[in-house]
Design a protein around this motif. Structure first.
Motif, PDB file in Angstrom:
ATOM      1  N   ILE A   1      10.314 -14.443  20.169  1.00 53.73           N
ATOM      2  CA  ILE A   1       9.131 -13.787  19.574  1.00 53.73           C
ATOM      3  C   ILE A   1       8.544 -14.688  18.484  1.00 53.73           C
TER       4      ILE A   1
ATOM      5  N   GLY B   1       3.421  -7.485  14.742  1.00 55.96           N
ATOM      6  CA  GLY B   1       4.817  -7.574  15.158  1.00 55.96           C
ATOM      7  C   GLY B   1       5.728  -7.973  14.009  1.00 55.96           C
TER       8      GLY B   1
ATOM      9  N   THR C   1       7.108 -10.770  13.041  1.00 60.78           N
ATOM     10  CA  THR C   1       7.251 -12.169  12.616  1.00 60.78           C
ATOM     11  C   THR C   1       6.796 -12.435  11.189  1.00 60.78           C
TER      12      THR C   1
ATOM     13  N   ARG D   1      16.311 -12.739  19.819  1.00 63.81           N
ATOM     14  CA  ARG D   1      14.885 -12.418  19.666  1.00 63.81           C
ATOM     15  C   ARG D   1      14.072 -13.618  19.188  1.00 63.81           C
TER      16      ARG D   1
ATOM     17  N   GLN E   1       7.042 -17.919  20.009  1.00 60.30           N
ATOM     18  CA  GLN E   1       5.725 -17.644  20.602  1.00 60.30           C
ATOM     19  C   GLN E   1       4.658 -17.555  19.521  1.00 60.30           C
TER      20      GLN E   1
END
Lengths: 334, 182
Positions: free
Chosen positions: A82, A36, A38, A79, A85
């Motif tokens: 994200i 993803g 990050t 966002r 998390q």
């Protein structure tokens, strides 16, 4: 040669198999990221699920190695969940440290997980003692990854003025000199290294080799470079392209496709107070990880024992088959 | 449909004709590839069954067709690493179906790559490896294969059962590994 205390060797891994390879090749610490946006290597097929990260941490800890989670891109408004998390998942995995760049995520970590060790990413661009001290004072940063803009002498000076450890890049891709602030990819593709975790997204990259063996690389509609038959190639990034500019044609207007290699500066870095030596390349293969980590393991151990290592074989793994000591040796570079 | 002679970006079309743009050796007589196809089918289904995680990393790219062009050989391979129905076929060079990605290099280079002995980025930098077509799919395939606990070459060798030893020796010889070990 005088023996030096061995620094920590921090190595890249893009996959669980890559992490095991790095640990087995002698890495003290391995850094990796979640799938993803990050982290700054959001490439197709790369990175870890939370379950894979947890298994990787167990594998590394059983062999006295550490694992760092790079959660070092910048979340955009709406966002942030994200990134939060990802931080929660990393803490749950028992990660040894989280590498962050965003001030909001630093605050989240300090508030939610105050006992979690945190490192400041090169993406944060903290290059002065004042900036680094701010991060240490406010967010209890334990280590800073320095941007590749300082000479060894400057690193020594910074080291003497900050309360945290220093991690310095020693091998691999040499990034833009204003790290964490590159907008070239964003300008061309609409996707951003810093916000979407991807530099030169593969779905925008096109290669074409003509009948004469000339290779053209493009990012969207921008021709980055054209290599003659047999000429060494570089990554398809805007910053490594050749362009026609007012005073020159076919000119590397930003930087050249070369790799950083500080093998011969390792003793100087160690004397300057660098705690950890970082190898770039989470996007590279296990073969690269095995070769580079083994070579630097031997080099660090040789220097620590007062011997001079031979790492000439690393040139074959460098971008454009060329290497540089960049700004670490002199500010006259580029 | 585009050909390798078109100058527009290759990935702008969903599937293209990506034939070798190197001067191919002349093989006037079509090879009897039907002999090879059952073996290739056995290899691809065995490897797919052994590594289900491979397809998670491939994502949507598992539906893509990869043309594997070992320069100097009279045939090319076409791989579709579909988790539901993986396909690997040999084709004569003059009869290559449309593909999404072309991966080209000498046979020893490709062997060393799937055997985990050499870094594909380094091969690209030195121009020993050529990629064209859907770059995203090629990156996904590279990363998926790189996460295997074994190497692709080891898996292929294992498919030969009692002949695995001799097949390994031949592959080592062709890739140059055997000579390095001597």
């Amino acid at each position: 040669m005088t023996a030096l205390p061995p620094p920590e060797l921090v190595c890249p891994a893009g996959t669980p198999a890559g992490l095991r390879t790095a640990v087995d090749a002698g890495a003290d610490t391995v850094y990796c990221g979640f799938q993803g946006p990050t982290n700054a290597r959001n490439f197709p097929g790369l990175n870890f699920t939370p379950k894979q990260m947890a298994q990787a941490v167990i594998y590394a800890h059983e062999r006295d190695a550490k694992v760092l989670a790079a959660i070092n891109s910048f979340p955009t408004a709406g966002r942030t969940h994200i990134w939060k998390q990802a931080i929660d998942d990393a803490v749950e995995c028992g990660i040894d440290a989280i590498i962050i760049a965003d001030i909001g995520m630093a605050r989240y970590l300090a508030a939610r997980h105050p006992d979690q060790r945190v490192h400041l990413s090169v993406q944060a661009g903290a290059s002065s003692a004042e900036a680094i001290r701010f991060w240490c004072d406010r967010f209890d940063i334990k280590r800073v990854v320095l941007p590749r803009i300082l000479t060894v002498a400057e690193i020594r000076k910074v080291h003497d003025e900050i309360p945290c450890e220093i991690e310095a890049f020693v091998f691999g891709n040499i990034g833009m000199m204003a790290e964490g602030r590159c907008s070239l990819t964003n300008y061309v593709t609409g996707s951003s290294t810093n916000l979407d975790g991807v530099c030169s997204p593969a779905n925008h990259v096109h290669y074409h080799e003509d009948d004469q063996g000339n290779l053209t690389s493009r990012l969207c509609d921008v021709t980055i470079d054209r290599y003659a038959q047999g000429e060494n190639a570089g990554y398809p990034t805007i910053c490594k392209g050749r362009y026609n500019v007012p005073h020159k044609e076919h000119y590397y207007a930003f930087e050249e496709p070369v790799s950083l290699n500080l093998t011969h500066l390792l003793p100087d870095l160690m004397r300057a107070g660098v705690t950890a030596l970082k190898i770039e390349g989470r996007q590279r293969s296990r073969a690269y990880v095995r070769a580079v980590v083994s070579a630097f393991r031997a080099a660090v151990d040789d220097y620590a024992a007062g011997r001079t290592p031979d790492v000439s074989h690393l040139l074959a793994l460098t971008e454009g088959q060329r290497e540089t000591q960049g700004a670490f040796r002199s500010k006259t570079w580029r | 449909m585009m050909t390798e002679h078109d100058s527009a970006p290759l990935s702008d079309t969903p599937r293209q004709s990506l034939r070798s743009n190197k001067a191919a050796p002349a093989f006037p007589v079509p090879l009897p590839l039907f002999v090879l196809q059952p073996l290739l089918r056995h290899i691809v289904t065995t490897v797919a069954g052994r590594h289900p995680d491979l397809f998670e990393r491939l994502g949507d790219s598992q539906k893509k067709k990869f043309l594997i062009d070992a320069r100097g050989l009279p045939l090319v391979l076409v791989l579709q690493p579909d988790g539901d129905a993986p396909q690997l076929h040999a084709h004569n060079r003059h009869c290559v179906p449309p593909c999404d990605v072309r991966i080209a290099g000498s046979f020893p280079t490709l062997l060393r790559m799937i055997d985990g002995q050499t870094d594909s980025d380094a091969l690209f930098f030195s121009r020993d490896l050529s990629i064209s077509g859907d770059t995203e799919a090629s990156v996904a395939l590279r990363n998926a294969i790189d996460d295997l606990d074994t190497t692709l070459a080891e898996d292929v060798v294992a498919c030969f059962g009692p002949l695995a030893g001799p097949v390994r020796a031949v592959l080592d010889y062709v890739s140059g590994t055997g000579r390095q070990r001597q």
